[in-house]
Design an enzyme around this catalytic site. Structure first.
Site, PDB file in Angstrom:
ATOM      1  N   ASP A   9       0.853  -1.185   0.000  1.00 45.22           N
ATOM      2  CA  ASP A   9       0.000   0.000   0.000  1.00 45.22           C
ATOM      3  C   ASP A   9       0.895   1.243   0.000  1.00 45.22           C
ATOM      4  O   ASP A   9       1.722   1.413   0.890  1.00 45.22           O
ATOM      5  CB  ASP A   9      -0.873  -0.044   1.277  1.00 45.22           C
ATOM      6  CG  ASP A   9      -1.914   1.062   1.310  1.00 45.22           C
ATOM      7  OD1 ASP A   9      -1.931   1.897   0.389  1.00 45.22           O
ATOM      8  OD2 ASP A   9      -2.698   1.078   2.275  1.00 45.22           O
ATOM      9  N   ASP A 110      -3.315   2.363  -5.812  1.00 43.10           N
ATOM     10  CA  ASP A 110      -2.100   2.381  -4.992  1.00 43.10           C
ATOM     11  C   ASP A 110      -1.945   1.158  -4.090  1.00 43.10           C
ATOM     12  O   ASP A 110      -1.213   1.199  -3.118  1.00 43.10           O
ATOM     13  CB  ASP A 110      -2.047   3.658  -4.139  1.00 43.10           C
ATOM     14  CG  ASP A 110      -3.046   3.614  -2.995  1.00 43.10           C
ATOM     15  OD1 ASP A 110      -4.179   3.160  -3.217  1.00 43.10           O
ATOM     16  OD2 ASP A 110      -2.690   4.012  -1.873  1.00 43.10           O
ATOM     17  N   GLU A 111      -2.639   0.088  -4.410  1.00 40.41           N
ATOM     18  CA  GLU A 111      -2.543  -1.105  -3.567  1.00 40.41           C
ATOM     19  C   GLU A 111      -2.500  -2.355  -4.435  1.00 40.41           C
ATOM     20  O   GLU A 111      -3.205  -2.429  -5.443  1.00 40.41           O
ATOM     21  CB  GLU A 111      -3.802  -1.264  -2.712  1.00 40.41           C
ATOM     22  CG  GLU A 111      -3.932  -0.346  -1.550  1.00 40.41           C
ATOM     23  CD  GLU A 111      -5.314  -0.505  -0.941  1.00 40.41           C
ATOM     24  OE1 GLU A 111      -5.556  -1.522  -0.276  1.00 40.41           O
ATOM     25  OE2 GLU A 111      -6.151   0.381  -1.172  1.00 40.41           O
TER      26      GLU A 111
HETATM   27 MG   LIG Z   1      -2.498   3.951   0.243  1.00 41.01          MG
END
Ligand SMILES: [Mg+2]
Length: 418
Positions: A9, A110-111
């Site tokens: 993350d 974003d993960e």
């Molecule tokens: Mg994040």
């Protein structure tokens, strides 16, 4: 074989990505001052999408209106969102992850989840390799990530949310009691604000209390399916596989080749409404919201023209999407050439902000959302052709019937055409 799952993350992704870009250009690092990404400072509209750690100290929260954030911290440095940059950064960090993991599932911009099961010979120490991946991303790309390690996706995701930034955490099943059960119930993945309130008002305040509850009691509170799932999550149980996906940015698109060339704005609008309605409802059923709306037309010269617009706040509301689509169409088409194909796309999808934004929604948006959710639920029950926006009824039918195969082949994935 024992499973081994990493969840990676990016720390305050949008802000870190903007900061990393600026640092590369020799500018100041906005991570070190109270700063945030989102909205429009002058118009004081939109919501905060990401904030720096110094901004967090002022109590600024992701999802809150820009106006409220500026009241908390008048000197807040605000940056507009830049989704082209985010998509590039997202691709770069995923591609570093690919150097290590046989199977990767991108979970959001974003993960991602890495299925590291069976890599024991290559990487005997999972914590060591996690540090290597984390440091590699930081040193090569200039932004930091957290990595959570466990035996399933749920626990890996919970672990990556522990102390930030730039950290590796484990949350193996034998660590659940010590590391997860003391946390507030709203920290459990899939438990949103309203679910947390229901649980808390029944005296279930920590994940541990939820885990030790009778599953039947949780089901009475939250419904059979969701109740059972949340109860299993509290006990660290999750069998869902890491599913490899295409590398492209996820999005939703619909396009239709027209039976007869369209020559008037009115005809085009009907088709645009039908397309907006169908992509928006598909996105809503996945609980997504889009930050970017696009329109493509193909003229009688067989050339495709596309326009897209990035929004200050994400939306899943059909009427809003249709409004933007009409404007984009007006920019693309001067009325001189007949049109053979029309397409609508929704990209830069987020699955995170909707609940927070709901809290601050103005009443008009609230009403539109309610209309959409009623329409969606009726369609779920009675089939997708039951209801459609009145003015697009005919266009929608022809979009539906004639191009179903094409649309299904599309299947929710859209290549990011630039
Ligand atoms: Mg994040």
């Amino acid at each position: 074989m024992e499973r081994l799952i990493f969840h990676i993350d990016v720390n305050s992704a949008f802000l870190s990505w903007e900061a990393a870009k600026r640092v590369k250009e020799g500018k100041d690092d906005i991570r070190l001052i109270p700063s945030a990404v989102g909205g429009d400072r002058d118009k004081r509209r939109g919501v905060i999408l990401a904030k720096s750690i110094p901004a967090k100290k002022y109590g600024i929260k992701t999802g809150e209106p820009v106006g409220m954030a500026l009241r908390k911290c008048p000197s807040l440095y605000l940056v507009k969102p830049d989704f082209d940059l985010y998509e590039n950064c997202s691709r770069s960090f995923i591609s570093i992850c690919r150097e290590y993991a046989p199977v990767i599932e991108q979970f959001s911009i974003d993960e991602c989840f890495l299925d590291m099961s069976g890599t024991g010979r290559l990487y005997p120490d999972p914590i060591k390799v996690a540090h290597e991946i984390k440091n590699n991303i930081r040193d090569r790309l200039g932004f930091t990530v957290n990595i959570g390690i466990s035996r399933n996706k749920l626990l890996a995701k919970m672990a990556s949310d522990f102390e930030k930034p730039d950290k590796v955490h484990t949350l193996f099943p034998e660590e659940i009691e010590e590391k997860m059960w003391h946390l507030p119930v709203r920290d459990l993945f899939s438990v949103g604000g309203s679910t947390a309130e229901k649980l808390e008002s029944s005296g279930i305040c920590t994940i541990g209390q939820l885990a030790r509850c009778d599953v039947g009691a949780v089901q009475v509170l939250l419904g059979m399916k969701f109740g059972a799932q949340v109860h299993a999550f509290a006990n660290g149980i999750d069998d869902s596989p890491v599913v490899a996906e295409a590398e492209e940015a996820k999005g939703y698109s619909n396009s239709t080749t027209l039976e007869a060339d369209v020559t008037t704005k009115e005809e085009a609008h009907k088709i645009l409404l039908a397309l907006s309605d169908s992509v928006a409802s598909r996105m809503r059923s996945d609980k997504g919201e889009a930050f970017c709306v696009g329109v493509t037309i193909r003229g009688s010269d067989f050339k495709d023209r596309s326009h897209q617009r990035t929004l200050f706040e994400s939306t899943n509301i059909t009427s809003e999407i249709y409004g933007i689509v009409k404007e984009l169409f007006a920019e693309l088409w001067d009325g001189r050439m007949s049109i053979r194909l029309i397409g609508v796309s929704l990209t830069s999808i987020t699955k995170e902000v909707s609940e927070q934004i709901n809290l601050f929604m103005d009443s008009e948006r609230e009403r539109s959302r309610k209309v959409d959710s009623v329409v969606d639920s009726i369609r779920k029950k009675f089939g997708s052709d039951t209801i459609m926006p009145a003015s697009s009824a005919k266009a929608s039918l022809s979009v539906g019937r004639k191009h179903k195969a094409h649309l299904e082949a599309d299947n929710g994935n859209v290549k990011n055409k630039k």
